[in-house]
Design an enzyme around this catalytic site. Structure first.
Site, short mmCIF file in Angstrom:
data_model
loop_
_atom_site.label_atom_id
_atom_site.label_comp_id
_atom_site.label_asym_id
_atom_site.label_seq_id
_atom_site.Cartn_x
_atom_site.Cartn_y
_atom_site.Cartn_z
N ALA A 1 42.48 71.51 13.40
CA ALA A 1 41.02 71.34 13.43
C ALA A 1 40.66 70.13 14.27
O ALA A 1 41.24 69.05 14.11
CB ALA A 1 40.47 71.18 12.01
N LYS B 1 44.59 46.83 5.98
CA LYS B 1 46.02 46.98 5.73
C LYS B 1 46.49 46.02 4.64
O LYS B 1 47.34 46.38 3.81
CB LYS B 1 46.80 46.75 7.02
CG LYS B 1 46.51 47.82 8.08
CD LYS B 1 47.06 47.44 9.44
CE LYS B 1 46.75 48.53 10.46
NZ LYS B 1 47.13 48.16 11.84
#
Length: 439
Positions: free
Chosen positions: A43, A205
């Site tokens: 997709a 992170k």
């Protein structure tokens, strides 16, 4: 031979790398695993761009949610980025009984609690190795390899773009803006580089590293974050003379029931291993109570390094699916219900040494005024350096302090800024002389 059917949502740079790896390693992986990984649907909003890989047209769709509704898809690989659509897609996939692999650190930093809880409730896997450190297996290391130790600190360089910029500024004695434009031209920085150069990506992170390392949760938006836009060639030159290298570090330390977490430019001793992490590479140090310090190094971004981490997760969740162990290990390595919300140590209570860059009028008594203000705030000076005569009677002066509280430094800087002999805002960079664990 049994197949595990993959739905890829997002056919950009990383998605293209994943398809290349599946094409090149497919037969060898099938022999090793005992089952095939089959790309069953892709997709993307752009179905016409040439990515340099051959994907049958019948596999394409512009509807990412078609991957979720297709009962033949076993694993959804989410590489579309962003938070809103990605969140809905991942949660829908988990509710539909499909394990998920993602490289989306922003998604997990902001909505990870909801996603990890949904994975546990549905007894499914969420693989996110590629979300931190690119190809460095730091997620597996913290979740599995170091699970028998008590981690006291985790810190390092986790953004390749900012590290590339600082490396180029250092090696070429160049200003920030020209180096940023070069990084953008080379595809190492986005058109809008804010997430990278302002430290936001590193803070995303660090949010995940804290959960993996300490088993606690610190909301991303509470982590003090500072980028590299204010770093100058003069700072880099003075750092070199003082025996340091400037790096954008993500730092987390455990202090009993408190977590110290911050992202900012840092002067690292030239002898420290992080000082030699250059270009787009990442380097992460973990300080364990039993094992001591271990270091993890590699390319932190780019098509193939990140794609290898994505594929490693795909292999793991596919194995679990084939052998009936999906969801046996929670995504973080421990049940989300056991996670504690940590008390974040305020930045003003953190201690470090400081580098101060001042532009002051060159006249007798100026240094004495500055030293007096610092002294009243319990900040002692370790070294003072002055270069040249400056322009218009204004000279650059650099001071290095001994360890001091951030709160005291801020109060002192407010007083210094009000001095009529100070001509520019004071530049401040923290110095981490002895990177390591905490109490």
């Amino acid at each position: 031979m049994r197949e595990v059917r993959l739905g890829l949502a997002g056919f950009g740079t990383i998605g293209t790398g994943v398809v290349k790896l599946l094409e090149g390693l497919g037969p060898a992986l099938a022999r090793r695993l005992g089952f095939r990984l089959k790309l069953a649907q892709v997709a993307d909003v752009d179905l016409n761009r040439d990515r340099g890989v051959a994907v049958p047209r019948e596999l394409f769709t512009t509807d990412a949610f078609a991957l979720v509704s297709d009962p033949q898809i076993d694993v959804v690989i989410e590489l579309i980025g962003g938070c809103n659509v990605a969140r809905r897609l991942v949660l829908a996939a988990l509710r539909a009984g499909k394990s998920v692999v993602t490289a989306n650190k922003a998604l997990l930093a902001v909505h990870g609690q909801e996603i990890f809880r949904s994975a546990e409730e549905n007894k499914l896997d969420v693989g996110f190795e590629a979300s931190v450190g690119g190809g460095i297996p730091i997620v597996r290391t913290l979740r599995q390899g170091l699970s028998g130790d008590r981690v006291r600190a985790v810190y390092g360089i986790v953004n390749g773009t900012s590290n590339y910029i600082l490396t180029q500024m250092s090696e070429q004695e160049a200003e920030f803006e020209p180096v940023l434009r070069r990084a953008q031209a080379e595809g190492l920085a986005e058109a809008d580089p804010s997430f990278d150069v302002d430290g936001i990506d590193a803070a995303h992170k660090l949010t995940l590293l804290i959960q993996l390392a300490f088993g606690v949760y610190v909301p991303f938006e509470q982590i003090p974050t500072e980028g590299i836009r204010h770093v100058t060639p003069l700072d880099i030159r003075f750092a070199r003379e003082l025996g340091y290298v400037i790096k954008l570090l993500a730092i987390a330390k455990l202090h009993g029931r408190e977590v110290e977490a911050r992202v900012h430019p840092t002067m690292v001793p030239r002898k420290h291993v992080l000082a030699d992490v250059k270009g787009a590479y990442n380097g992460i140090t973990v300080d364990g109570e039993a094992l001591g310090q271990t270091f993890y190094y590699g390319l932190g971004a780019g098509m193939m390094p990140t794609a290898t981490a994505v594929l490693a997760d795909v292999i793991e969740v596919a194995r679990n699916r084939v052998y009936g162990s999906s969801g046996a290990t929670p995504p973080l390595g421990y049940p989300i219900g056991e996670q504690k919300r940590a008390r974040l140590r305020p930045l003003e209570r953190c201690e470090s040494e400081f580098y101060l860059r001042l532009h002051a009028v060159d006249r007798p008594g100026v240094l004495g005024q500055i030293a007096s203000i610092l002294g009243r705030r319990q900040i002692s000076i370790a070294a003072v350096t002055q270069h040249g005569n400056g322009e218009g009677g204004v000279v650059p002066v650099v001071m290095r302090t001994h360890r001091a509280l951030e709160r005291n430094l801020r109060l002192a800087l407010r007083e210094i800024a009000r001095l009529r002999v100070i001509r520019k805002p004071v530049g401040v960079i923290r110095i981490e002389e002895s990177l390591g664990g905490a109490s």
